[in-house]
Design a protein around this motif. Structure first.
Motif, PDB file in Angstrom:
ATOM      1  N   ILE A   9    -106.521 -26.077  26.467  1.00 25.78           N
ATOM      2  CA  ILE A   9    -106.585 -24.985  25.493  1.00 25.78           C
ATOM      3  C   ILE A   9    -105.182 -24.833  24.912  1.00 25.78           C
ATOM      4  CG2 ILE A   9    -107.450 -22.637  25.092  1.00 25.78           C
ATOM      5  CD1 ILE A   9    -109.332 -24.583  26.741  1.00 25.78           C
ATOM      6  N   SER A  13     -97.080 -27.867  21.036  1.00 19.84           N
ATOM      7  CA  SER A  13     -96.027 -28.779  21.510  1.00 19.84           C
ATOM      8  C   SER A  13     -96.360 -29.354  22.881  1.00 19.84           C
ATOM      9  CB  SER A  13     -94.694 -28.049  21.634  1.00 19.84           C
ATOM     10  OG  SER A  13     -94.468 -27.249  20.530  1.00 19.84           O
ATOM     11  N   HIS A  77    -102.195 -16.386  28.492  1.00 16.88           N
ATOM     12  CA  HIS A  77    -102.377 -17.109  29.758  1.00 16.88           C
ATOM     13  C   HIS A  77    -103.318 -16.380  30.715  1.00 16.88           C
ATOM     14  CE1 HIS A  77     -98.402 -19.620  29.334  1.00 16.88           C
ATOM     15  NE2 HIS A  77     -99.194 -19.716  28.289  1.00 16.88           N
ATOM     16  N   LYS A  95     -96.231 -22.448  32.328  1.00 19.46           N
ATOM     17  CA  LYS A  95     -95.379 -21.297  32.590  1.00 19.46           C
ATOM     18  C   LYS A  95     -95.258 -20.470  31.312  1.00 19.46           C
ATOM     19  CE  LYS A  95     -91.973 -21.892  30.277  1.00 19.46           C
ATOM     20  NZ  LYS A  95     -91.584 -22.240  28.906  1.00 19.46           N
ATOM     21  N   TRP A 167     -95.695 -16.182  17.567  1.00 17.96           N
ATOM     22  CA  TRP A 167     -95.739 -15.472  18.854  1.00 17.96           C
ATOM     23  C   TRP A 167     -94.387 -15.403  19.562  1.00 17.96           C
ATOM     24  CZ3 TRP A 167     -94.651 -18.184  23.406  1.00 17.96           C
ATOM     25  CH2 TRP A 167     -94.678 -19.586  23.325  1.00 17.96           C
ATOM     26  N   TRP A 287     -87.346 -30.693  28.546  1.00 19.07           N
ATOM     27  CA  TRP A 287     -88.552 -30.366  29.318  1.00 19.07           C
ATOM     28  C   TRP A 287     -88.595 -31.155  30.620  1.00 19.07           C
ATOM     29  CZ3 TRP A 287     -92.766 -30.923  24.924  1.00 19.07           C
ATOM     30  CH2 TRP A 287     -92.586 -29.891  23.995  1.00 19.07           C
TER      31      TRP A 287
HETATM   32  N1  LIG Z   1     -93.195 -26.610  31.027  1.00 20.39           N
HETATM   33  C1  LIG Z   1     -92.400 -26.741  29.985  1.00 20.39           C
HETATM   34  O1  LIG Z   1     -91.283 -27.269  30.067  1.00 20.39           O
HETATM   35  C2  LIG Z   1     -92.863 -26.230  28.655  1.00 20.39           C
HETATM   36  C3  LIG Z   1     -92.333 -26.734  27.476  1.00 20.39           C
HETATM   37  C4  LIG Z   1     -92.818 -26.230  26.265  1.00 20.39           C
HETATM   38  C5  LIG Z   1     -93.782 -25.217  26.263  1.00 20.39           C
HETATM   39  N2  LIG Z   1     -94.245 -24.730  27.455  1.00 20.39           N
HETATM   40  C6  LIG Z   1     -95.222 -23.635  27.506  1.00 20.39           C
HETATM   41  O2  LIG Z   1     -96.451 -24.071  26.941  1.00 20.39           O
HETATM   42  C7  LIG Z   1     -97.101 -22.969  26.291  1.00 20.39           C
HETATM   43  C8  LIG Z   1     -97.357 -23.346  24.837  1.00 20.39           C
HETATM   44  O3  LIG Z   1     -96.105 -23.601  24.218  1.00 20.39           O
HETATM   45  P1  LIG Z   1     -95.998 -24.529  22.932  1.00 20.39           P
HETATM   46  O4  LIG Z   1     -94.545 -24.769  22.744  1.00 20.39           O
HETATM   47  O5  LIG Z   1     -96.926 -25.689  23.037  1.00 20.39           O
HETATM   48  O6  LIG Z   1     -96.521 -23.508  21.812  1.00 20.39           O
HETATM   49  P2  LIG Z   1     -97.086 -23.870  20.361  1.00 20.39           P
HETATM   50  O7  LIG Z   1     -97.000 -22.632  19.567  1.00 20.39           O
HETATM   51  O8  LIG Z   1     -96.429 -25.119  19.876  1.00 20.39           O
HETATM   52  O9  LIG Z   1     -98.604 -24.246  20.671  1.00 20.39           O
HETATM   53  C9  LIG Z   1     -99.561 -23.286  21.033  1.00 20.39           C
HETATM   54  C10 LIG Z   1    -100.914 -23.764  20.498  1.00 20.39           C
HETATM   55  O10 LIG Z   1    -101.909 -22.832  20.947  1.00 20.39           O
HETATM   56  C11 LIG Z   1    -102.822 -22.636  19.874  1.00 20.39           C
HETATM   57  N3  LIG Z   1    -103.499 -21.342  20.060  1.00 20.39           N
HETATM   58  C12 LIG Z   1    -102.984 -20.098  19.862  1.00 20.39           C
HETATM   59  N4  LIG Z   1    -103.925 -19.176  20.131  1.00 20.39           N
HETATM   60  C13 LIG Z   1    -105.039 -19.851  20.512  1.00 20.39           C
HETATM   61  C14 LIG Z   1    -106.343 -19.436  20.909  1.00 20.39           C
HETATM   62  N5  LIG Z   1    -106.691 -18.138  20.972  1.00 20.39           N
HETATM   63  N6  LIG Z   1    -107.257 -20.397  21.207  1.00 20.39           N
HETATM   64  C15 LIG Z   1    -106.926 -21.721  21.130  1.00 20.39           C
HETATM   65  N7  LIG Z   1    -105.707 -22.159  20.746  1.00 20.39           N
HETATM   66  C16 LIG Z   1    -104.781 -21.230  20.457  1.00 20.39           C
HETATM   67  C17 LIG Z   1    -101.962 -22.682  18.629  1.00 20.39           C
HETATM   68  O11 LIG Z   1    -102.738 -22.973  17.476  1.00 20.39           O
HETATM   69  C18 LIG Z   1    -100.978 -23.794  18.971  1.00 20.39           C
HETATM   70  O12 LIG Z   1    -101.440 -25.071  18.545  1.00 20.39           O
HETATM   71  C19 LIG Z   1     -96.170 -21.786  26.468  1.00 20.39           C
HETATM   72  O13 LIG Z   1     -96.564 -21.079  27.597  1.00 20.39           O
HETATM   73  C20 LIG Z   1     -94.804 -22.417  26.694  1.00 20.39           C
HETATM   74  O14 LIG Z   1     -93.921 -21.599  27.426  1.00 20.39           O
HETATM   75  C21 LIG Z   1     -93.815 -25.235  28.637  1.00 20.39           C
END
Ligand SMILES: NC(=O)c1ccc[n+]([C@@H]2O[C@H](COP(=O)([O-])OP(=O)(O)OC[C@H]3O[C@@H](n4cnc5c(N)ncnc54)[C@H](O)[C@@H]3O)[C@@H](O)[C@H]2O)c1
Length: 340
Positions: A9, A13, A77, A95, A167, A287
Motif C-alpha cells: 500500500i 519512494s 500507518h 517506520k 504530507w 536509506w
Molecule cells: N525505511 C526507510 O529508510 C524509509 C525511507 C523512505 C521512506 N520511508 C517511509 O516510507 C513511508 C512512505 O514514504 P515515501 O517516501 O515513499 O512517501 P511518498 O510520498 O513518496 O509515497 C507515499 C505513496 O503513498 C500513496 N498514498 C497516499 N495516501 C494513500 C492512500 N490512502 N491509499 C493508497 N496510497 C496512498 C501516495 O500516492 C504515494 O505514492 C513513510 O512512512 C516513510 O517514512 C522509510
C-alpha cells in the motif's frame, strides 16, 4: 508449498524497494499494489504485472493476500494496519509505526485480539552487517563497559522536498520532523545498542525551514541510560548535504564507530575497520541497503512460525523516545521513559 501473497500500500519512494525485495523471495508473490496515484499504479503494473487498485479496501477482501506492506504517509500507518489486522492479514509497516503514543496504544490493543497476527516494523539498519557486529561486540564486552554513546545526523532537506509533498512537514500527517522521519533510525539504534533508557531531556527547533514546515528541522537530546551512562544525540535537516550518520560507543577498553557504512574499532589510538556494509544500495544511499534482509526475515518468521524481533512494542520504544523529547522541550524537564 503455496506462495504467500502480499500487497503493497503506497508505491511512492519506498514502496518500489519493498516490491523488489518481495520479487526476490521465492516463497512470496506480489499480488497487488494500491496507490491513489494513477502513475504510481502504472509503474507497479508495468514492472510486476500485479493487480493494481486505487482503494485500499479492495485488497483487504482478497483471500489470496496474507501480508500487507504499509508504505504510505505516516498518519495512515496505524489506521491502515488496524484495518488489515482486523481483516486477518499480517502487516509489515514502514517506520514510524505510529505518530503518537495514543496510536501506539491503539494498535497494541488491537493486536491483543489477534494473537496469531505477525506485525513488524521496518528498521532496516538493524540488519546492516556493521550494526549486527557492533551489537555483538558490545554484548561480548570487546570494548569493556559502555561509558557513553553518541548519535549525530546532519542532513539536508530542501524547501522543495517539503513543498512537493502534501504530507511532509505537518504535525497532522508527518507527526514530527527530523526526529520521526530521518533520525528515528539513529534513536532506535542508540537504544538497541545502549539498552534501557531511564529518562530523556531534549529540545527541538526550526533553524532553516521557518515558514516552510510546522515541525522541527533540528533536535538534540541527552539520553540517561539505566546503566548510568549517557547518550548524546543531535539531528538536523538544516545542514548542506546528507553527510554520513555517526554513531559511536565509548567503552572502557576502546571505542566503536559506525560511519560511512563501516564499523571502526579504536583501541589505544589505533583504528581498524571491523566490518563493512556490502549490500547493493537501492534507492537513496542514506536509506542503507538492508530492506531486503529485513523483509526476508519477516517472511521467514511467518513461514517458520517464529517470533519476529522488530515488533510493534520494540519499534514503539523509538516513538516514546521522540514523544519524550517533545514533552521535555515543552516542560524543560526530563521525560521519564515508561516503556508503554
Ligand atoms: N525505511 C526507510 O529508510 C524509509 C525511507 C523512505 C521512506 N520511508 C517511509 O516510507 C513511508 C512512505 O514514504 P515515501 O517516501 O515513499 O512517501 P511518498 O510520498 O513518496 O509515497 C507515499 C505513496 O503513498 C500513496 N498514498 C497516499 N495516501 C494513500 C492512500 N490512502 N491509499 C493508497 N496510497 C496512498 C501516495 O500516492 C504515494 O505514492 C513513510 O512512512 C516513510 O517514512 C522509510
Amino acid at each position: 508449498m503455496k506462495k504467500l501473497g502480499s500487497a503493497i500500500i503506497g508505491y511512492g519512494s519506498i514502496g518500489p524497494i519493498h516490491a523488489e525485495a518481495i520479487s526476490n523471495l521465492p516463497q512470496v508473490q506480489l499480488k497487488a499494489v494500491v496507490d491513489l496515484n494513477k502513475e504510481a499504479r502504472e509503474r507497479a503494473n508495468n514492472k510486476y504485472h500485479c493487480q493494481v487498485y486505487e482503494q485500499y479496501d479492495q485488497v483487504l477482501q482478497d483471500s489470496e493476500i496474507q501480508v500487507i506492506h504499509i508504505c504510505t504517509p505516516h498518519y495512515l500507518h496505524v489506521p491502515m494496519a488496524i484495518q488489515a489486522i482486523q481483516a486477518g492479514k499480517h502487516v509489515l509497516i514502514e517506520k514510524p509505526v505510529a505518530i503518537n503514543l495514543k496510536e501506539l496504544a491503539d494498535i497494541k490493543q488491537i493486536l491483543k485480539l489477534y494473537p496469531n497476527t505477525y506485525a513488524g516494523v521496518i528498521f532496516q539498519n538493524r540488519y546492516n552487517e556493521t550494526s549486527i557486529k557492533a551489537k555483538k561486540m558490545i554484548e561480548n564486552k570487546e570494548i569493556g563497559e559502555i561509558l557513553g554513546i553518541k548519535g549525530i545526523l546532519t542532513w539536508y532537506r530542501s524547501e522543495d522536498y517539503y513543498k512537493k509533498s502534501d504530507w511532509r512537514g505537518k504535525w497532522e500527517t508527518e507527526g514530527g520532523g527530523v526526529l520521526i522521519n530521518q533520525a528515528i533510525h539513529t534513536l532506535d539504534l542508540m537504544q538497541w545498542l545502549g539498552g534501557k533508557i531511564k529518562a530523556i531531556k531534549g529540545s527541538v527547533d526550526i533553524r532553516s525551514l521557518q515558514n516552510i514546515i510546522e515541525v522541527e528541522d533540528t533536535a538534540e537530546a541527552t539520553l540517561y541510560f539505566e546503566s548510568k551512562y549517557r547518550g548524546i544525540f543531535y539531528a538536523t535537516n538544516s545542514y548542506t548535504e546528507n553527510s554520513s550518520i555517526e554513531l559511536a560507543v565509548h567503552g572502557s577498553q576502546g571505542n566503536i564507530t559506525l560511519r560511512d557504512r563501516q564499523l571502526i574499532l579504536t583501541k589505544e589510538g589505533q583504528s581498524t575497520i571491523i566490518a563493512k556494509d556490502r549490500g547493493i544500495q537501492k534507492g537513496k544511499p542514506y536509506w542503507g541497503s538492508s530492506h531486503q534482509k529485513q523483509i526476508d526475515d519477516f517472511y521467514q518468521c511467518i513461514i517458520q512460525k517464529k517470533d519476529y524481533s522488530i515488533s510493534i512494542e520494540e519499534a514503539g520504544i523509538a516513538i516514546e523516545m521522540i514523544q519524550g523529547i517533545y514533552q521535555s522541550d515543552r516542560t524543560e524537564r526530563p521525560y521519564k521513559m515508561q516503556y508503554l
